[in-house]
Design a protein around this motif. Structure first.
Motif, PDB file in Angstrom:
ATOM      1  N   GLU A   1       0.825  -1.208   0.000  1.00 27.14           N
ATOM      2  CA  GLU A   1       0.000   0.000   0.000  1.00 27.14           C
ATOM      3  C   GLU A   1       0.860   1.260   0.000  1.00 27.14           C
ATOM      4  OE1 GLU A   1      -3.311  -0.204  -0.339  1.00 27.14           O
ATOM      5  OE2 GLU A   1      -2.987  -2.374  -0.440  1.00 27.14           O
ATOM      6  N   LEU A   2       2.150   1.106   0.266  1.00 25.11           N
ATOM      7  CA  LEU A   2       3.049   2.253   0.344  1.00 25.11           C
ATOM      8  C   LEU A   2       3.411   2.759  -1.052  1.00 25.11           C
ATOM      9  CD1 LEU A   2       5.492   0.919   3.082  1.00 25.11           C
ATOM     10  CD2 LEU A   2       3.779   2.719   3.393  1.00 25.11           C
ATOM     11  N   SER A   3       3.753   4.046  -1.122  1.00 21.62           N
ATOM     12  CA  SER A   3       4.206   4.648  -2.374  1.00 21.62           C
ATOM     13  C   SER A   3       5.615   4.173  -2.697  1.00 21.62           C
ATOM     14  CB  SER A   3       4.201   6.167  -2.235  1.00 21.62           C
ATOM     15  OG  SER A   3       5.243   6.578  -1.340  1.00 21.62           O
ATOM     16  N   PRO A   4       6.090   4.351  -3.943  1.00 21.66           N
ATOM     17  CA  PRO A   4       7.457   3.942  -4.293  1.00 21.66           C
ATOM     18  C   PRO A   4       8.531   4.552  -3.396  1.00 21.66           C
ATOM     19  CG  PRO A   4       6.197   4.331  -6.283  1.00 21.66           C
ATOM     20  CD  PRO A   4       5.321   4.759  -5.141  1.00 21.66           C
ATOM     21  N   ASP A   5       8.387   5.838  -3.044  1.00 22.16           N
ATOM     22  CA  ASP A   5       9.353   6.451  -2.123  1.00 22.16           C
ATOM     23  C   ASP A   5       9.345   5.731  -0.777  1.00 22.16           C
ATOM     24  OD1 ASP A   5      10.495   8.444  -3.685  1.00 22.16           O
ATOM     25  OD2 ASP A   5       8.967   9.932  -3.175  1.00 22.16           O
ATOM     26  N   CYS A   6       8.138   5.510  -0.250  1.00 23.70           N
ATOM     27  CA  CYS A   6       8.014   4.907   1.082  1.00 23.70           C
ATOM     28  C   CYS A   6       8.465   3.450   1.077  1.00 23.70           C
ATOM     29  CB  CYS A   6       6.579   5.025   1.580  1.00 23.70           C
ATOM     30  SG  CYS A   6       6.024   6.739   1.811  1.00 23.70           S
ATOM     31  N   LYS A   7       8.132   2.703   0.035  1.00 24.18           N
ATOM     32  CA  LYS A   7       8.624   1.330  -0.086  1.00 24.18           C
ATOM     33  C   LYS A   7      10.144   1.308  -0.083  1.00 24.18           C
ATOM     34  CE  LYS A   7       4.994  -0.950  -2.802  1.00 24.18           C
ATOM     35  NZ  LYS A   7       4.680  -1.514  -4.139  1.00 24.18           N
ATOM     36  N   GLY A   8      10.734   2.213  -0.851  1.00 24.76           N
ATOM     37  CA  GLY A   8      12.194   2.248  -0.938  1.00 24.76           C
ATOM     38  C   GLY A   8      12.853   2.543   0.395  1.00 24.76           C
ATOM     39  N   VAL A   9      12.222   3.395   1.200  1.00 26.32           N
ATOM     40  CA  VAL A   9      12.768   3.711   2.523  1.00 26.32           C
ATOM     41  C   VAL A   9      12.726   2.478   3.423  1.00 26.32           C
ATOM     42  CG1 VAL A   9      12.323   5.015   4.643  1.00 26.32           C
ATOM     43  CG2 VAL A   9      12.293   6.176   2.437  1.00 26.32           C
ATOM     44  N   ILE A  10      11.604   1.781   3.416  1.00 27.97           N
ATOM     45  CA  ILE A  10      11.496   0.579   4.243  1.00 27.97           C
ATOM     46  C   ILE A  10      12.503  -0.469   3.777  1.00 27.97           C
ATOM     47  CG2 ILE A  10       9.971  -1.269   5.012  1.00 27.97           C
ATOM     48  CD1 ILE A  10       9.355   1.555   6.125  1.00 27.97           C
ATOM     49  N   LEU A  11      12.676  -0.603   2.464  1.00 24.39           N
ATOM     50  CA  LEU A  11      13.689  -1.521   1.942  1.00 24.39           C
ATOM     51  C   LEU A  11      15.086  -1.109   2.400  1.00 24.39           C
ATOM     52  CD1 LEU A  11      13.918  -3.185  -1.477  1.00 24.39           C
ATOM     53  CD2 LEU A  11      15.869  -1.849  -0.720  1.00 24.39           C
ATOM     54  N   SER A  12      15.363   0.198   2.400  1.00 24.81           N
ATOM     55  CA  SER A  12      16.666   0.694   2.853  1.00 24.81           C
ATOM     56  C   SER A  12      16.936   0.284   4.295  1.00 24.81           C
ATOM     57  CB  SER A  12      16.712   2.221   2.726  1.00 24.81           C
ATOM     58  OG  SER A  12      17.909   2.750   3.272  1.00 24.81           O
ATOM     59  N   ILE A  13      15.933   0.413   5.153  1.00 24.39           N
ATOM     60  CA  ILE A  13      16.086   0.039   6.558  1.00 24.39           C
ATOM     61  C   ILE A  13      16.302  -1.463   6.689  1.00 24.39           C
ATOM     62  CG2 ILE A  13      14.886  -0.065   8.779  1.00 24.39           C
ATOM     63  CD1 ILE A  13      13.476   2.570   7.927  1.00 24.39           C
ATOM     64  N   ALA A  14      15.508  -2.246   5.959  1.00 25.71           N
ATOM     65  CA  ALA A  14      15.652  -3.706   6.012  1.00 25.71           C
ATOM     66  C   ALA A  14      17.026  -4.128   5.519  1.00 25.71           C
ATOM     67  CB  ALA A  14      14.560  -4.367   5.169  1.00 25.71           C
ATOM     68  N   PHE A  15      17.495  -3.504   4.462  1.00 22.78           N
ATOM     69  CA  PHE A  15      18.791  -3.837   3.864  1.00 22.78           C
ATOM     70  C   PHE A  15      19.940  -3.461   4.811  1.00 22.78           C
ATOM     71  CE2 PHE A  15      22.336  -2.866   0.881  1.00 22.78           C
ATOM     72  CZ  PHE A  15      22.434  -4.100   0.266  1.00 22.78           C
ATOM     73  N   ASN A  16      19.810  -2.341   5.456  1.00 20.10           N
ATOM     74  CA  ASN A  16      20.881  -1.838   6.315  1.00 20.10           C
ATOM     75  C   ASN A  16      20.890  -2.466   7.703  1.00 20.10           C
ATOM     76  OD1 ASN A  16      21.405   0.862   8.426  1.00 20.10           O
ATOM     77  ND2 ASN A  16      23.042   0.166   7.093  1.00 20.10           N
ATOM     78  N   ARG A  17      19.706  -2.724   8.259  1.00 23.16           N
ATOM     79  CA  ARG A  17      19.633  -3.134   9.653  1.00 23.16           C
ATOM     80  C   ARG A  17      19.371  -4.619   9.877  1.00 23.16           C
ATOM     81  NH1 ARG A  17      16.751  -0.421  14.303  1.00 23.16           N
ATOM     82  NH2 ARG A  17      18.305  -1.777  15.231  1.00 23.16           N
ATOM     83  N   ASP A  18      18.872  -5.329   8.888  1.00 23.73           N
ATOM     84  CA  ASP A  18      18.445  -6.724   9.013  1.00 23.73           C
ATOM     85  C   ASP A  18      16.924  -6.754   9.029  1.00 23.73           C
ATOM     86  OD1 ASP A  18      17.860  -9.361   9.528  1.00 23.73           O
ATOM     87  OD2 ASP A  18      18.937  -9.488  11.417  1.00 23.73           O
ATOM     88  N   ALA A  19      16.350  -7.308   7.961  1.00 26.14           N
ATOM     89  CA  ALA A  19      14.896  -7.345   7.828  1.00 26.14           C
ATOM     90  C   ALA A  19      14.233  -8.094   8.971  1.00 26.14           C
ATOM     91  CB  ALA A  19      14.519  -7.987   6.491  1.00 26.14           C
ATOM     92  N   CYS A  20      14.931  -9.052   9.561  1.00 29.66           N
ATOM     93  CA  CYS A  20      14.353  -9.806  10.688  1.00 29.66           C
ATOM     94  C   CYS A  20      14.098  -8.915  11.893  1.00 29.66           C
ATOM     95  CB  CYS A  20      15.264 -10.963  11.076  1.00 29.66           C
ATOM     96  SG  CYS A  20      15.393 -12.243   9.807  1.00 29.66           S
ATOM     97  N   GLY A  21      14.702  -7.715  11.898  1.00 28.32           N
ATOM     98  CA  GLY A  21      14.493  -6.789  13.004  1.00 28.32           C
ATOM     99  C   GLY A  21      13.049  -6.371  13.172  1.00 28.32           C
ATOM    100  N   PHE A  22      12.239  -6.511  12.122  1.00 30.74           N
ATOM    101  CA  PHE A  22      10.816  -6.174  12.244  1.00 30.74           C
ATOM    102  C   PHE A  22      10.104  -7.125  13.204  1.00 30.74           C
ATOM    103  CE2 PHE A  22      11.660  -4.381   7.925  1.00 30.74           C
ATOM    104  CZ  PHE A  22      11.379  -3.058   8.237  1.00 30.74           C
TER     105      PHE A  22
END
Length: 416
Positions: free
Chosen positions: A137-158
């Motif tokens: 449901e997120l916009s391309p900008d917002c999706k990319g930000v969440i991907l950036s966090i997952a990529f940088n911090r570890d997606a399992c952190g959610f």
């Protein structure tokens, strides 16, 4: 090896914005000139990272098969084979390996971006979709930000517990509930984790700003809420309050996870403590509450009825633990032919009785004039039945231990 050089227009963004793509690449590599001079060879970012190359590609977190799939045909085979040996190696061992591979591996800028675009982005988008209901449901900008966090911090952190991952868990909750306006503040709140890393703090600020831009262009109603959305409470402060409340006997505060959910257990215990200490009845964690918690004080007393509670009392209250141990004991009783009230003495008597029965059975069978092989087969069958029944005894004792521990915790004031 194939020609992996790609132009800016040929990059497949897979649904994230070009601004998000550029943000991640810039945060990971700074610039093409810097990358070519300092980062085209293997590096080790520190702590529990593995050997890293390309756009933040951590070879230590990948399998050998994944590394071969991502890099074969893009760099010489000798380099691919060398990098495949990095699979699963992290920490100081990875630091040593990265030094050994300098001069052996060199990943060109365009290859690094191509692997990130065609391998990392699709893989992390799939992970985000799996872990985060509502992600699409997120916009391309917002999706990319969440991907950036997952990529940088570890997606399992959610999904990880503990104060270090509080903001990521809350971001997951905000995506699921559609409360996107909460997310920029949570991203900025993560800066607390890296007081000595200016680069990571700047990255979080850039991510928050891009997320806000995504809200403005695609989620205007949520963007309008930004001005009135309160900043999240520092998870370290929440964790401190949770730990102190537990010390004072407010065990129903739950785990020390740095998270204060609306109308959750932490808020309930904050209100209970405030009521006991004559403070304003608000679930807020403020300076007044923290100052009061810091004063010397005795833990709260447990009610007499609770201190003298029995298993039957917990059963009447609908305790899930007791319901579980009741079922386990009932099953165990059926297995060994006893009852849920076996008891230690009864279990010892049961074992002695079964041993006597096995011995008597062997003697009786021996008197039938059967062949030694038949006698042995029957004895094995009887022994197997005893082993199965013994498992029932073990299950009963485990269930009884859990039951007694739950009762002791309840009497001490722990858990509801």
């Amino acid at each position: 090896m194939t020609n992996a050089v790609i132009s800016a227009s040929a990059i497949d963004l897979h649904g994230i914005s070009r601004a998000a793509f550029d943000l991640i690449v810039a945060a990971e590599l700074t610039s093409e000139a810097w990358y070519s001079k300092h980062l085209s060879g293997p590096t080790w970012p520190g702590e529990q990272s593995g050997v890293t190359g390309g756009v933040g590609y951590d070879f230590g977190t990948q399998t050998r098969a994944q590394i071969l799939a991502d890099w074969s045909g893009k760099i010489p085979d000798v380099m691919v084979k060398a990098l495949a040996k990095c699979a699963g190696i992290r920490g100081q061992a990875a630091a040593s390996l990265a030094r050994k591979l300098r001069g052996v591996v060199d990943i060109p800028w365009d290859v690094a971006r191509e692997v990130f675009s065609n391998h990392d982005i699709p893989r992390y988008l799939a992970i985000c979709r799996r872990l985060l209901p509502g992600f699409d449901e997120l916009s391309p900008d917002c999706k990319g930000v969440i991907l950036s966090i997952a990529f940088n911090r570890d997606a399992c952190g959610f999904n990880k517990p503990g104060p270090r991952w509080t903001e990521m868990r809350q971001i997951k909750a905000a995506i699921g509930s559609g409360e996107f306006a909460k997310i920029p503040g949570l991203i900025r709140s993560m800066k607390r984790l890296w007081p000595d890393s200016r680069g990571l703090r700047l990255r979080r600020d850039d991510e928050a700003a891009l997320f806000e831009h995504g809200l403005a262009t695609s989620h205007p109603q949520e963007h309008a809420k930004l001005a009135t959305t309160p900043a999240p409470v520092d998870p370290d402060v929440v964790a401190h309050v949770q730990a102190r409340l537990r010390e004072l006997g407010y065990y129903d505060v739950g785990q020390v996870d740095g998270e204060q959910s609306p109308q959750g257990r932490t808020e309930g215990m904050v209100l209970a403590y405030r009521n006991a200490r004559g403070l304003p009845l608000t679930p807020a964690i403020d300076d007044q509450l923290i100052a009061e918690l810091g004063k010397p004080q005795a833990p709260r007393q447990v009610a007499e009825t609770r201190a003298a509670a029995t298993v039957e009392d917990l059963r009447d209250e609908g305790s899930q633990t007791i319901a579980l141990t009741d079922r386990a004991k009932g099953w165990a009783g059926k297995i060994f032919g006893g009852s849920s009230g076996l008891g230690t003495a009864g279990a010892l008597a049961w074992v002695t009785d079964r041993a006597t029965q096995v011995s008597a059975a062997k003697e009786a069978v021996g008197g039938l004039g059967l062949t030694p092989g038949a006698v042995q087969a029957i004895a094995i069958g009887v022994a197997a039945l005893v082993v199965v029944a013994g498992v029932g005894v073990l299950v009963w004792f485990v269930a009884d231990t859990l039951e007694q521990r739950r009762l002791a915790d309840y009497r001490a004031g722990k858990h509801a």
